[in-house]
Design a protein around this motif. Sequence first.
Motif, short mmCIF file in Angstrom:
data_model
loop_
_atom_site.label_atom_id
_atom_site.label_comp_id
_atom_site.label_asym_id
_atom_site.label_seq_id
_atom_site.Cartn_x
_atom_site.Cartn_y
_atom_site.Cartn_z
N LEU A 106 0.83 -1.20 0.00
CA LEU A 106 0.00 0.00 0.00
C LEU A 106 0.86 1.25 0.00
CD1 LEU A 106 -2.99 1.17 0.46
CD2 LEU A 106 -2.25 1.41 2.83
N LEU A 107 1.88 1.29 0.86
CA LEU A 107 2.73 2.47 0.95
C LEU A 107 3.55 2.66 -0.33
CD1 LEU A 107 3.97 2.22 4.66
CD2 LEU A 107 2.23 3.76 3.72
N LEU A 108 3.99 1.57 -0.93
CA LEU A 108 4.70 1.68 -2.21
C LEU A 108 3.80 2.28 -3.28
CD1 LEU A 108 6.76 -1.65 -2.44
CD2 LEU A 108 7.67 0.69 -2.38
N LEU A 109 2.57 1.80 -3.34
CA LEU A 109 1.64 2.33 -4.34
C LEU A 109 1.34 3.80 -4.08
CD1 LEU A 109 -0.13 1.94 -6.77
CD2 LEU A 109 -1.91 0.96 -5.29
N LYS A 110 1.11 4.15 -2.82
CA LYS A 110 0.85 5.56 -2.50
C LYS A 110 2.03 6.44 -2.88
CE LYS A 110 -2.62 5.85 1.16
NZ LYS A 110 -2.91 6.33 2.53
N ALA A 111 3.24 6.00 -2.55
CA ALA A 111 4.43 6.79 -2.87
C ALA A 111 4.58 6.96 -4.37
CB ALA A 111 5.67 6.14 -2.27
N SER A 112 4.34 5.90 -5.13
CA SER A 112 4.49 5.98 -6.58
C SER A 112 3.45 6.93 -7.19
CB SER A 112 4.38 4.60 -7.21
OG SER A 112 3.07 4.07 -7.07
N LEU A 113 2.24 6.90 -6.66
CA LEU A 113 1.19 7.79 -7.17
C LEU A 113 1.49 9.24 -6.82
CD1 LEU A 113 -1.92 5.59 -6.30
CD2 LEU A 113 -0.97 6.02 -8.58
N LEU A 114 1.98 9.47 -5.61
CA LEU A 114 2.37 10.84 -5.23
C LEU A 114 3.51 11.33 -6.12
CD1 LEU A 114 2.19 10.58 -1.34
CD2 LEU A 114 0.77 12.05 -2.79
N ALA A 115 4.46 10.46 -6.42
CA ALA A 115 5.58 10.83 -7.29
C ALA A 115 5.08 11.21 -8.68
CB ALA A 115 6.59 9.69 -7.38
N ALA A 116 4.12 10.43 -9.19
CA ALA A 116 3.56 10.73 -10.51
C ALA A 116 2.84 12.07 -10.51
CB ALA A 116 2.62 9.61 -10.92
N LEU A 117 2.09 12.36 -9.45
CA LEU A 117 1.38 13.63 -9.36
C LEU A 117 2.35 14.80 -9.26
CD1 LEU A 117 -1.49 12.66 -6.89
CD2 LEU A 117 -1.77 13.34 -9.27
N ILE A 118 3.40 14.63 -8.47
CA ILE A 118 4.39 15.70 -8.30
C ILE A 118 5.15 15.95 -9.60
CG2 ILE A 118 6.57 16.28 -7.16
CD1 ILE A 118 5.44 14.86 -4.65
N GLU A 119 5.53 14.88 -10.26
CA GLU A 119 6.35 15.01 -11.48
C GLU A 119 5.54 15.51 -12.67
OE1 GLU A 119 9.90 12.43 -13.54
OE2 GLU A 119 8.15 11.36 -12.79
N GLY A 120 4.28 15.08 -12.75
CA GLY A 120 3.49 15.41 -13.94
C GLY A 120 2.63 16.64 -13.82
N GLY A 121 2.51 17.19 -12.63
CA GLY A 121 1.63 18.33 -12.44
C GLY A 121 2.36 19.61 -12.11
#
Length: 268
Positions: free
Chosen positions: A120-135
Amino acid sequence: MSVRGDAAAAFQFLSRFPVKGDADFSPELLQRSVVYYPLVGAAIGLSAALGAGIAAWLLPAWPAAVITLILWVALTGGLHLDGWMDSADALLSYRTRERMLEIMKDSRVGAMGVLACVLLLLLKASLLAALIEGGSYAELPLLLLPPVWSRWYMVRAMARFPLARGKEGLAASFGGLPARQERRTWLLAALLTLAAAAAPLALGAGSAWPQMLAAAILAPVAALACGTLAARRINSRLGGLTGDVYGALNELLEVLLLLLLVLLQVNL
């Protein structure tokens, strides 16, 4: 108790914000305080958004995402993660109903709980990274939506599903939650969503209005659909829900709504 006291009780119960109050956490107070659960979620989401903005200014996306997630977990004291792990240990054991309820009461964490938490934490971290990098920085207020609507669904689950342990356990304090409390919680969540969706436009991200509008509409729909599906499945196995299950539902919906934000960012 006053509105201020009820809101303070919600913050004290669900978070580690330094909110003062003389809450005794009686069943009556706990039931009144659920109205302010989305407000607690908004405070957590806003703190995460600010943390993400500062971390992204100093660091690459992945380290910034991990720091943001650490802040997110710290603000909740790991309360819902504990429920996620206990629920995973029980529900993934495929034992009898009675044995699953016993596993949830055990303070120890088993292998399935650890695995579920790590993933769960890995998935959350990866999604936050995608939001930070792409937005852009102006889009970070949308991070309010996952914790707002996940906590709204916790209240809906309290009002709509029976208790697995009857009058035992902390969840029993929420038994018989009036339907009006669920409606008030939804109204507050909706108002907070409008504010979160409007904030990026005020910050100069006018070109991203389709993403803001889609997020504001789809977040509550996704929370309702996914939360109901999960709650019904768990209810069929346990004969009701528990306090651990409420926390697990919160964690599940947070990560699913983060996934929704990433999908909207990529496709709009």
